[in-house]
Design a protein around this motif. Structure first.
Motif, PDB file in Angstrom:
ATOM      1  N   LYS A 164      -5.652   1.061  -0.111  1.00 15.97           N
ATOM      2  CA  LYS A 164      -6.943   1.752  -0.157  1.00 15.97           C
ATOM      3  C   LYS A 164      -6.943   2.918  -1.146  1.00 15.97           C
ATOM      4  O   LYS A 164      -7.999   3.407  -1.528  1.00 15.97           O
ATOM      5  CB  LYS A 164      -7.307   2.253   1.249  1.00 15.97           C
ATOM      6  CG  LYS A 164      -7.684   1.151   2.219  1.00 15.97           C
ATOM      7  CD  LYS A 164      -8.321   1.694   3.482  1.00 15.97           C
ATOM      8  CE  LYS A 164      -7.349   2.337   4.434  1.00 15.97           C
ATOM      9  NZ  LYS A 164      -6.482   1.355   5.134  1.00 15.97           N
ATOM     10  N   ASN A 210     -15.863  -5.697   6.348  1.00 22.04           N
ATOM     11  CA  ASN A 210     -15.112  -4.681   5.609  1.00 22.04           C
ATOM     12  C   ASN A 210     -13.629  -5.028   5.695  1.00 22.04           C
ATOM     13  O   ASN A 210     -13.052  -5.057   6.779  1.00 22.04           O
ATOM     14  CB  ASN A 210     -15.367  -3.294   6.194  1.00 22.04           C
ATOM     15  CG  ASN A 210     -14.642  -2.189   5.442  1.00 22.04           C
ATOM     16  OD1 ASN A 210     -14.060  -2.421   4.394  1.00 22.04           O
ATOM     17  ND2 ASN A 210     -14.677  -0.981   5.987  1.00 22.04           N
ATOM     18  N   ASP A 236     -17.265  -0.183  -3.153  1.00 26.58           N
ATOM     19  CA  ASP A 236     -15.965  -0.755  -2.791  1.00 26.58           C
ATOM     20  C   ASP A 236     -16.095  -2.244  -2.494  1.00 26.58           C
ATOM     21  O   ASP A 236     -16.835  -2.644  -1.587  1.00 26.58           O
ATOM     22  CB  ASP A 236     -15.429  -0.029  -1.560  1.00 26.58           C
ATOM     23  CG  ASP A 236     -14.083  -0.561  -1.091  1.00 26.58           C
ATOM     24  OD1 ASP A 236     -13.519  -1.442  -1.748  1.00 26.58           O
ATOM     25  OD2 ASP A 236     -13.601  -0.077  -0.048  1.00 26.58           O
ATOM     26  N   TRP A 245     -15.423   2.435   9.737  1.00 26.44           N
ATOM     27  CA  TRP A 245     -15.635   2.317   8.299  1.00 26.44           C
ATOM     28  C   TRP A 245     -15.754   3.680   7.643  1.00 26.44           C
ATOM     29  O   TRP A 245     -16.489   4.550   8.101  1.00 26.44           O
ATOM     30  CB  TRP A 245     -16.907   1.523   8.019  1.00 26.44           C
ATOM     31  CG  TRP A 245     -16.857   0.081   8.419  1.00 26.44           C
ATOM     32  CD1 TRP A 245     -16.034  -0.501   9.342  1.00 26.44           C
ATOM     33  CD2 TRP A 245     -17.673  -0.966   7.903  1.00 26.44           C
ATOM     34  NE1 TRP A 245     -16.292  -1.846   9.436  1.00 26.44           N
ATOM     35  CE2 TRP A 245     -17.292  -2.165   8.569  1.00 26.44           C
ATOM     36  CE3 TRP A 245     -18.686  -1.018   6.957  1.00 26.44           C
ATOM     37  CZ2 TRP A 245     -17.905  -3.387   8.302  1.00 26.44           C
ATOM     38  CZ3 TRP A 245     -19.297  -2.231   6.697  1.00 26.44           C
ATOM     39  CH2 TRP A 245     -18.896  -3.405   7.358  1.00 26.44           C
ATOM     40  N   LEU A 286     -10.688   1.894   8.616  1.00 22.07           N
ATOM     41  CA  LEU A 286      -9.820   3.053   8.801  1.00 22.07           C
ATOM     42  C   LEU A 286      -9.494   3.212  10.281  1.00 22.07           C
ATOM     43  O   LEU A 286     -10.369   3.125  11.138  1.00 22.07           O
ATOM     44  CB  LEU A 286     -10.532   4.306   8.291  1.00 22.07           C
ATOM     45  CG  LEU A 286      -9.747   5.610   8.247  1.00 22.07           C
ATOM     46  CD1 LEU A 286      -8.712   5.560   7.140  1.00 22.07           C
ATOM     47  CD2 LEU A 286     -10.699   6.792   8.027  1.00 22.07           C
ATOM     48  N   VAL A 337     -16.102   4.175   3.586  1.00 21.78           N
ATOM     49  CA  VAL A 337     -16.075   3.406   2.342  1.00 21.78           C
ATOM     50  C   VAL A 337     -16.830   4.171   1.255  1.00 21.78           C
ATOM     51  O   VAL A 337     -17.833   4.822   1.526  1.00 21.78           O
ATOM     52  CB  VAL A 337     -16.695   2.015   2.549  1.00 21.78           C
ATOM     53  CG1 VAL A 337     -16.731   1.235   1.249  1.00 21.78           C
ATOM     54  CG2 VAL A 337     -15.912   1.237   3.606  1.00 21.78           C
ATOM     55  N   GLY A 352     -14.239  -4.107  -0.934  1.00 19.83           N
ATOM     56  CA  GLY A 352     -13.770  -4.485   0.398  1.00 19.83           C
ATOM     57  C   GLY A 352     -14.915  -4.760   1.356  1.00 19.83           C
ATOM     58  O   GLY A 352     -14.739  -5.437   2.361  1.00 19.83           O
ATOM     59  N   GLU A 372     -13.289   3.018  -6.979  1.00 20.55           N
ATOM     60  CA  GLU A 372     -12.236   3.260  -5.992  1.00 20.55           C
ATOM     61  C   GLU A 372     -12.790   3.019  -4.594  1.00 20.55           C
ATOM     62  O   GLU A 372     -14.002   2.963  -4.382  1.00 20.55           O
ATOM     63  CB  GLU A 372     -11.719   4.693  -6.108  1.00 20.55           C
ATOM     64  CG  GLU A 372     -12.802   5.762  -5.968  1.00 20.55           C
ATOM     65  CD  GLU A 372     -12.336   7.158  -6.354  1.00 20.55           C
ATOM     66  OE1 GLU A 372     -11.138   7.324  -6.624  1.00 20.55           O
ATOM     67  OE2 GLU A 372     -13.175   8.078  -6.377  1.00 20.55           O
ATOM     68  N   HIS A 373     -11.873   2.860  -3.649  1.00 20.65           N
ATOM     69  CA  HIS A 373     -12.263   2.730  -2.244  1.00 20.65           C
ATOM     70  C   HIS A 373     -12.925   4.012  -1.762  1.00 20.65           C
ATOM     71  O   HIS A 373     -13.892   3.993  -1.005  1.00 20.65           O
ATOM     72  CB  HIS A 373     -11.022   2.411  -1.401  1.00 20.65           C
ATOM     73  CG  HIS A 373     -11.226   2.557   0.071  1.00 20.65           C
ATOM     74  ND1 HIS A 373     -11.896   1.620   0.823  1.00 20.65           N
ATOM     75  CD2 HIS A 373     -10.862   3.533   0.941  1.00 20.65           C
ATOM     76  CE1 HIS A 373     -11.927   2.006   2.093  1.00 20.65           C
ATOM     77  NE2 HIS A 373     -11.318   3.163   2.183  1.00 20.65           N
ATOM     78  N   ASP A 418     -18.117   9.353  -0.382  1.00 23.60           N
ATOM     79  CA  ASP A 418     -17.614   8.638   0.789  1.00 23.60           C
ATOM     80  C   ASP A 418     -18.724   8.520   1.822  1.00 23.60           C
ATOM     81  O   ASP A 418     -19.379   9.513   2.161  1.00 23.60           O
ATOM     82  CB  ASP A 418     -16.419   9.361   1.408  1.00 23.60           C
ATOM     83  CG  ASP A 418     -15.118   9.046   0.691  1.00 23.60           C
ATOM     84  OD1 ASP A 418     -15.136   8.229  -0.248  1.00 23.60           O
ATOM     85  OD2 ASP A 418     -14.075   9.622   1.061  1.00 23.60           O
ATOM     86  N   GLY A 467       0.826  -1.197   0.000  1.00 21.91           N
ATOM     87  CA  GLY A 467       0.000   0.000   0.000  1.00 21.91           C
ATOM     88  C   GLY A 467       0.865   1.253   0.000  1.00 21.91           C
ATOM     89  O   GLY A 467       2.028   1.235  -0.399  1.00 21.91           O
ATOM     90  N   THR A 519     -11.248  -3.213   4.539  1.00 21.14           N
ATOM     91  CA  THR A 519     -10.407  -2.021   4.512  1.00 21.14           C
ATOM     92  C   THR A 519     -10.915  -0.954   5.486  1.00 21.14           C
ATOM     93  O   THR A 519     -11.289   0.153   5.082  1.00 21.14           O
ATOM     94  CB  THR A 519     -10.351  -1.437   3.086  1.00 21.14           C
ATOM     95  OG1 THR A 519     -11.701  -1.231   2.606  1.00 21.14           O
ATOM     96  CG2 THR A 519      -9.639  -2.375   2.148  1.00 21.14           C
TER      97      THR A 519
END
Length: 590
Positions: free
Chosen positions: A81, A493, A481, A371, A497, A373, A483, A101-102, A428, A53, A495
């Motif tokens: 991500k 999930n 996403d 999360w 945060l 996402v 993920g 994209e994420h 987002d 990453g 991915t």
């Protein structure tokens, strides 16, 4: 209206991508006796980076430039991500798949490590390399249900204040943040007093008192108006960094808040434009040129392989066991190891033997993730809601968006999909635990299709201003996403945060562990940016490389590390507060 979910197709694509094209380069294990070991060079300069990453790529970049032999092991895709995720099967006529994209990319002007890296990635026709693929957003819109929207420029007039009088600074900030009268003046005054209090706090008070107090507590959110709570308390946390104001530390939000203020005021020469975006999907504009540069310099990428365990003997890491998507295992050997994985994955490597060598790593288990996402809507017509980012204040799911085609080079419809989509509205979702307005359920309780409808409904409710900013009939397709996955056990999930909760600084490790040849790189590592960001990941990678160089006795210069601007004009007030703090007294504005 036609909508499609691409999760199933992406799952199949990910499974195919997990088959490593360079698996023969991995050392043999008992389970895979036919695999040959790569050529091993002497001199103690082999580095295995576990994760490709932002942190892994930055560490690889800094190390390969200093003569180390670098191998990166990445289970999914380079960029983590931050990468682009093509929506499979959407391209026709020689075009590229629609770019998912994420979540959207955002490069504030106070980022310094990433721009430095970008300038060192060549792009034909760009004098400053990838850095020249950054473009400025010139506006920020706050869309409010049932009230006029607020649109602000991405920069505001410079501050003017008496450095010995915190009240003059408070008055200047109040004028700059008037927000069109959306917040009662007496409440705005409270917010500005608290902001100035943080700006003039000593480092000792920040790292102790403000680190252990939440943003909502500091801002005295209870009993305030809806505008105060939704704009000043929540929007600066939930919608920008997916942090809950009731749990995130005041230290973290204060540090980011002052960085945004100084950036917007244009008073810091080394800072760039506040709101910067890429001129194309992330892979095209940044990740692909970066990966190609690293390959050209000699970095080896072992794709489809995830770190599963670390072997330790004599107080040093002797190898890493890696596994692919089919369950095949191999052993990665190196002199130095950089764990460049997200915090929630790194902790899976901390065996009892690893923790015995560095007990402090166990504190990472207390770190919290949440999360944030993204979902992208591909639209039949260009839909530039504003020339920058949009925050949908009061939306239950804490939405923010960017209309991307206005910033991307070339004609969107000619380059992507089947020619029917002319824009990508990237959104987002920062709150997955609050019930929505259509189904009365949280995002985690909805199906992908329900999420797509719910997000659109929440945006529409905020944009009901008679301009027809968005129209459901324009949706060609959407992309969530991958993920986020639905299964028999519920929704998961891959991915999440990292969230800097109050008091969590003590649980975040330094880049160099107590194990001499093990280093950490990731946005959870202690760094100056103090937030889960691409910039923090890059900074931590540089810190890890610097520590590795020192431990290895390398004569190479360490990577450059930058500090956020601390205005010297406020130093007299901070010295006064340091004296008050040591004397056990509150801040003068408390």
């Amino acid at each position: 209206m036609s909508r499609r979910t691409v999760l199933t197709a992406l799952g199949a694509l990910g499974a195919a991508a997990a088959l490593p094209s360079t698996a023969s380069a991995l050392p043999p294990t008992a389970a895979q006796p036919n695999r040959r070991a790569p050529a091993v060079h002497s001199g103690g300069r082999r580095v295995a980076i576990l994760g490709g990453g932002m942190a892994g790529l930055a560490a690889a970049h800094e190390l390969i430039e200093r003569g180390f032999e670098v191998t990166v092991f990445e289970p999914t895709a380079l960029g983590g991500k931050a990468r682009s995720i093509p929506s499979p099967g959407t391209a026709t006529g020689g075009r590229l798949d629609l770019p998912g994209e994420h979540g959207f990319r955002f490069f504030p002007g106070f980022y310094q490590h990433i721009p430095d890296t970008m300038r060192r990635i060549p792009v034909p026709g760009n004098p400053n390399g990838v850095f020249d693929n950054l473009v400025a957003g010139h506006g920020f819109r706050m869309a409010i249900p049932g009230a006029p929207d607020l649109t602000a420029p991405a920069s505001i007039a410079p501050l003017r204040f008496d450095v010995y009088d915190p009240l003059s600074l408070q008055e200047s900030l109040t004028a700059a943040f008037s927000l069109g009268g959306s917040i009662p003046p007496h409440e705005l005054a409270v917010f500005m007093r608290k902001l100035v209090m943080f700006l003039t706090s000593s480092l000792e008070r920040r790292n102790d008192q403000w680190e252990h107090e939440t943003w909502a507590q500091t801002l005295e959110a209870d009993g305030k108006s809806k505008g105060y709570r939704e704009i000043l308390v929540s929007a600066l946390t939930r919608q920008l960094v997916a942090a809950r104001p009731q749990t995130v530390s005041t230290r973290t939000i204060g540090i980011m808040g002052q960085a945004f203020v100084w950036n917007a005021m244009g008073t810091v020469p080394q800072y760039g434009h506040l709101d910067r975006l890429l001129s194309a999907p992330t892979n095209e504009a940044w990740i692909d040129p970066w990966a190609q540069l690293l390959r050209d310099l000699g970095v080896k990428f072992e794709m489809g392989w995830a770190a599963e365990a670390l072997e330790i003997s004599g107080g040093r890491i002797t190898g890493a066991r890696v596994v692919d998507g089919s369950g095949n295992r191999a052993r990665a050997e190196a002199d130095w190891f950089v764990a460049a994985m997200p915090a929630e994955r790194a902790v899976s490597l901390w065996s009892p033997e690893i923790l015995a060598a560095d007990p402090g790593l166990e504190r990472m288990n207390a770190l919290v993730t949440d999360w944030m996402v993204g979902i992208q809507y591909f639209l039949r017509r260009p839909t530039p809601i504003t020339p920058g980012h949009v925050a949908y204040l009061g939306s239950p799911w804490a939405l923010t968006s960017i209309s991307q085609a206005q910033f991307w080079r070339g004609d969107f419809a000619q380059r992507y999909g089947d020619g029917s989509a002319h824009d990508c509205l990237s959104v987002d979702i920062s709150d997955w635990d609050t019930p929505g307005i259509l189904y009365g359920r949280t995002a985690k309780q909805c199906t992908p299709e329900e999420i797509a409808r719910e997000v659109w409904a929440q945006m529409s409710a905020c944009l009901e201003d008679g301009t027809g900013a968005i129209d459901e009939n324009d949706i060609v397709s959407w992309f969530l996403d991958p993920g986020v996955k639905w299964g028999a056990g519920g929704v998961t999930n891959d991915t999440p945060l990292l969230i800097n909760t109050a008091g969590s600084l003590a649980n975040r490790p330094e880049a160099h562990t107590a194990i001499p040849n093990l280093f950490l790189a990731g946005d959870y590592v202690r760094n100056d940016i103090d937030l889960a960001t691409m910039e923090g990941a890059n900074e931590s990678a540089r810190a890890a490389v610097g520590a590795l160089l020192q431990t290895a006795g390398s004569p190479a210069a360490p990577p450059a590390l930058y500090k956020l601007h601390e205005p010297p004009e406020l130093e007299p007030l901070r010295r006064i507060d340091a004296d008050r703090y040591r004397a056990g007294q509150p801040h003068m504005l408390a």
